[in-house]
Design a protein around this motif. Structure first.
Motif, PDB file in Angstrom:
ATOM      1  N   VAL A   1      -6.737  -3.070  12.729  1.00 25.71           N
ATOM      2  CA  VAL A   1      -5.788  -3.059  11.597  1.00 25.71           C
ATOM      3  C   VAL A   1      -6.199  -1.981  10.586  1.00 25.71           C
ATOM      4  O   VAL A   1      -7.376  -1.632  10.476  1.00 25.71           O
ATOM      5  CB  VAL A   1      -5.738  -4.410  10.842  1.00 25.71           C
ATOM      6  CG1 VAL A   1      -5.018  -5.466  11.647  1.00 25.71           C
ATOM      7  CG2 VAL A   1      -7.131  -4.866  10.443  1.00 25.71           C
ATOM      8  N   GLU A   2      -5.213  -1.476   9.875  1.00 28.51           N
ATOM      9  CA  GLU A   2      -5.501  -0.521   8.793  1.00 28.51           C
ATOM     10  C   GLU A   2      -6.029  -1.311   7.598  1.00 28.51           C
ATOM     11  O   GLU A   2      -5.550  -2.410   7.330  1.00 28.51           O
ATOM     12  CB  GLU A   2      -4.206   0.189   8.373  1.00 28.51           C
ATOM     13  CG  GLU A   2      -3.614   1.059   9.459  1.00 28.51           C
ATOM     14  CD  GLU A   2      -3.752   2.539   9.146  1.00 28.51           C
ATOM     15  OE1 GLU A   2      -4.115   2.860   7.996  1.00 28.51           O
ATOM     16  OE2 GLU A   2      -3.505   3.356  10.044  1.00 28.51           O
ATOM     17  N   PRO A   3      -7.003  -0.781   6.858  1.00 29.68           N
ATOM     18  CA  PRO A   3      -7.448  -1.494   5.656  1.00 29.68           C
ATOM     19  C   PRO A   3      -6.346  -1.478   4.608  1.00 29.68           C
ATOM     20  O   PRO A   3      -5.556  -0.539   4.559  1.00 29.68           O
ATOM     21  CB  PRO A   3      -8.660  -0.683   5.192  1.00 29.68           C
ATOM     22  CG  PRO A   3      -8.527   0.645   5.838  1.00 29.68           C
ATOM     23  CD  PRO A   3      -7.728   0.470   7.085  1.00 29.68           C
ATOM     24  N   PRO A   4      -6.274  -2.518   3.777  1.00 28.48           N
ATOM     25  CA  PRO A   4      -5.206  -2.580   2.769  1.00 28.48           C
ATOM     26  C   PRO A   4      -5.356  -1.474   1.721  1.00 28.48           C
ATOM     27  O   PRO A   4      -6.467  -1.134   1.334  1.00 28.48           O
ATOM     28  CB  PRO A   4      -5.378  -3.966   2.137  1.00 28.48           C
ATOM     29  CG  PRO A   4      -6.773  -4.382   2.463  1.00 28.48           C
ATOM     30  CD  PRO A   4      -7.155  -3.695   3.724  1.00 28.48           C
ATOM     31  N   VAL A   5      -4.213  -0.917   1.275  1.00 27.79           N
ATOM     32  CA  VAL A   5      -4.243   0.115   0.238  1.00 27.79           C
ATOM     33  C   VAL A   5      -3.788  -0.449  -1.113  1.00 27.79           C
ATOM     34  O   VAL A   5      -3.695   0.267  -2.105  1.00 27.79           O
ATOM     35  CB  VAL A   5      -3.358   1.333   0.609  1.00 27.79           C
ATOM     36  CG1 VAL A   5      -3.941   2.056   1.809  1.00 27.79           C
ATOM     37  CG2 VAL A   5      -1.924   0.901   0.903  1.00 27.79           C
TER      38      VAL A   5
END
Ligand SMILES: [Zn+2]
Lengths: 210, 99
Positions: A63-67
């Motif tokens: 998963v992409e880390p949250p921005v």
């Protein structure tokens, strides 16, 4: 020279008394759980390397880390936003050395890592009255419309930094909140949380993170 | 008083620290040089306008995302007109020169 060895122990060793506290009743309004055996890593993208860091996280955790202030769950870990271009990796401990090594390799050159495994204590606050208890010591707006499942916040509780996020609802449909607190303040904050929860009836315990 | 952090959202002011006027620009030795720059440094370090009205200020969200912010605030009414990330906040963008 005298032999000296470190013994790992919970910062809540004295404060956490397992069992029922406060108001009696069929069900406890608040459930407090210290999540033990955790792996924590602070990941901070280096200057201009935020995209590269996100790519490395995606490769490792799927998963992409949250921005923005969110907590996203990936393969074997939850990535919690902790500021612009930085996040905290929370994972149940299996093989700590291997887990840390995997992150060190994955983020080499793109992000700076800071091992927080023994620096923070994870307290989970859940149950039908969890929100009422938290409202006494936190100024966050925890209404469902503002702080739904998957939200996170870096905030201050009792002048102490807390990483706060909302996990998936419990089996009974009530909210579950995670509070990551400094180890040295865990004892004090535990009492703040417990005192705020007593009128709703509290079930306290510790559990292995899973 | 509540302050809307551009990263965290609206929070109580206890999570923030006031750092003062965001307007002064650090003098540049390489460009100005000599006695001129000494005077400029005196201004930069010690002299501040006492604004009654809207001014640009540094605030630090130490109790939250630990970011430096630049806010436009009315010192008479305490109204916040805008809150933005200070140049260089976060690692995605390189720091902007001059501030
Ligand atoms: Zn913030």
């Amino acid at each position: 020279m005298a032999d000296f060895s470190w013994t790992t122990q919970s910062p809540l060793k004295k404060a956490l008394v397992p069992g029922r506290h406060g108001a009696a009743g069929a069900t406890a309004g608040v459930t407090l759980t210290e999540m033990r055996d955790i792996v924590l890593m602070q990941v901070m993208a280096r200057r201009g390397k935020a995209a590269e860091t996100a790519k490395a996280a995606k490769k490792l955790f799927g998963v992409e880390p949250p921005v923005s202030p969110k907590a996203v769950s990936g393969k074997g870990a939850t990535l919690v936003w902790s500021g612009p271009d930085q996040f905290t990796v929370f994972a149940p401990r299996s093989d700590e050395a291997a887990q840390l090594e995997a992150m060190t390799k994955a983020f080499a050159g793109s992000a700076s890592l800071s091992d927080q495994c023994d620096g923070r204590c994870l307290i989970r606050v859940s149950g039908p009255r969890a929100r009422d208890a938290i409202a006494k010591f936190s100024s966050l707006d925890l209404h469902d419309s503002v702080f739904p499942v998957g939200s996170s916040a870096n905030t201050s509780v009792d002048h102490t930094a807390v990483n706060f996020w909302r996990d998936a609802n419990g089996a009974d449909g009530t909210p579950v909140y995670s509070m990551l607190v400094f180890t040295s303040f865990a004892d004090s904050l535990w009492h703040v949380i417990l005192d705020s929860s007593l009128e709703y009836g509290v079930e306290a315990s510790s559990a292995r993170a899973a | 008083m509540r302050i809307a952090c551009p990263f965290c959202g609206e929070r109580e002011n206890g999570e923030f620290t006031y750092l003062g006027d965001a307007s002064p620009k650090r003098p540049n030795f390489a460009i100005d040089g000599g006695e001129v720059v000494e005077d400029a440094f005196y201004d930069y370090v010690y002299l501040r306008d006492n604004v009654a009205g809207v001014m640009r200020e540094y605030w630090y969200h130490g109790g939250g995302c630990r970011s430096w912010l630049v806010a436009e605030r009315n010192t008479v009414t305490h109204e916040f007109i805008s809150v933005k990330a200070a140049p260089g906040a976060g690692a995605a963008k390189p720091a902007q020169a001059g501030e």
